[in-house]
Design an enzyme around this catalytic site. Sequence first.
Site, PDB file in Angstrom:
ATOM      1  N   HIS A  99      36.912  43.719  19.143  1.00 55.55           N
ATOM      2  CA  HIS A  99      35.381  44.264  18.882  1.00 55.55           C
ATOM      3  C   HIS A  99      34.459  43.663  20.102  1.00 55.55           C
ATOM      4  O   HIS A  99      33.977  44.283  20.820  1.00 55.55           O
ATOM      5  CB  HIS A  99      34.644  43.559  17.566  1.00 55.55           C
ATOM      6  CG  HIS A  99      35.369  44.315  16.304  1.00 55.55           C
ATOM      7  ND1 HIS A  99      35.967  43.336  15.527  1.00 55.55           N
ATOM      8  CD2 HIS A  99      35.193  45.583  15.748  1.00 55.55           C
ATOM      9  CE1 HIS A  99      36.458  44.177  14.397  1.00 55.55           C
ATOM     10  NE2 HIS A  99      35.950  45.514  14.507  1.00 55.55           N
ATOM     11  N   GLN A 116      42.813  57.382  14.533  1.00 50.73           N
ATOM     12  CA  GLN A 116      41.624  57.640  14.050  1.00 50.73           C
ATOM     13  C   GLN A 116      40.806  58.081  15.560  1.00 50.73           C
ATOM     14  O   GLN A 116      39.878  58.962  15.428  1.00 50.73           O
ATOM     15  CB  GLN A 116      40.835  56.201  13.871  1.00 50.73           C
ATOM     16  CG  GLN A 116      39.283  56.166  13.746  1.00 50.73           C
ATOM     17  CD  GLN A 116      38.792  54.869  13.355  1.00 50.73           C
ATOM     18  OE1 GLN A 116      38.680  54.797  12.229  1.00 50.73           O
ATOM     19  NE2 GLN A 116      38.395  53.985  14.248  1.00 50.73           N
TER      20      GLN A 116
HETATM   21  O1  PAF Z   1      37.435  51.622  12.830  1.00 46.35           O
HETATM   22  C1  PAF Z   1      36.618  51.288  11.920  1.00 46.35           C
HETATM   23  O2  PAF Z   1      36.249  50.088  11.811  1.00 46.35           O
HETATM   24  C2  PAF Z   1      36.062  52.266  11.019  1.00 46.35           C
HETATM   25  O3  PAF Z   1      36.990  53.236  10.776  1.00 46.35           O
HETATM   26  C3  PAF Z   1      34.842  53.034  11.547  1.00 46.35           C
HETATM   27  C4  PAF Z   1      35.056  53.777  12.928  1.00 46.35           C
HETATM   28  C5  PAF Z   1      33.829  51.924  12.065  1.00 46.35           C
HETATM   29  C6  PAF Z   1      34.199  54.200  10.700  1.00 46.35           C
HETATM   30  O4  PAF Z   1      33.481  53.636   9.464  1.00 46.35           O
END
Ligand code: PAF
Length: 283
Positions: free
Chosen positions: A39, A155
């Site tokens: 992150h 995603q």
């Molecule tokens: O990847 C994640 O942490 C989640 O799927 C997100 C993109 C924050 C959506 O809740």
Amino acid sequence: MSLEIIRDPEILQHRTLELKRTGKTIAVVPTMGALHTGHRTLIAEGRRRADILIVSIFVNPTQFAPNEDLDKYPRTFDADAEMCRAEGVDFIFFPTNDAMYPTGYATYVEVENLGATLCGLTRPTHFRGVTTVCTKLFLITQADFAIFGWKDAQQQIIIRRMVNDLNIPVEIIGVETVREPDGLALSSRNKYLTPEDRIDAVVLSRALSAARALVLQQAETCAKRIREEIITRIEQQSHGVVDYVCVVAQNTLQPLDVIEPGNTLIALAVWWGATRLIDNIRL
Ligand code: PAF
């Protein structure tokens, strides 16, 4: 600016609309908290891209099925806020479930087909939750840029499709997966692994690297053979239980027979006990 924590979607949207009127650019890093070095890399990318940087921290209930780890998902807000402060984040958006999904909430965003394969096979409602919350986050933050990691390749591909299809004026920025020194992709779920499983899990990145070498060094193009190679390695070198190993086209997520250079995604999910890890490479 110093770090501000905002919990109310309306208040944040009021602020971001105001900032946009004064010509500021905005980047958002959507997260579910439990922030790790992966992150941090996304946040640093956001910091470089825009005047204003927002990190959202929201364990989004609509992307968890009733049998999944919503309650168990790690929540480490104080440490997360510390990281955000150190990385020069301007706003943390930290809404409650009620603020995001008040009583009577009835609107969902669904990208057809792309959400039904790979992780969608065992998590059929997951991506509908992700696309719904991301749409809300894009509208609340008014972001010009949204930063996502390639670790969650499916995603990201689905969100890119959605943003295109719905003409949402946000640019999706993909950041490469950050790995431990032994190759394990960083994930908030790694902390669920037992020490033995943690050692075992290195098989994922090793199997994917072997697949990459097969394609790039030995000119293997048969998707079936590559898939078998990965599955054999995981089964022989670990106690992990394969959920899926798929060789698909990056644009459609449909299975490939033959590797398409520049459009191939090899993605996998493997269980260790109750912990399911994912990883992938793009070729
Ligand atoms: O990847 C994640 O942490 C989640 O799927 C997100 C993109 C924050 C959506 O809740």
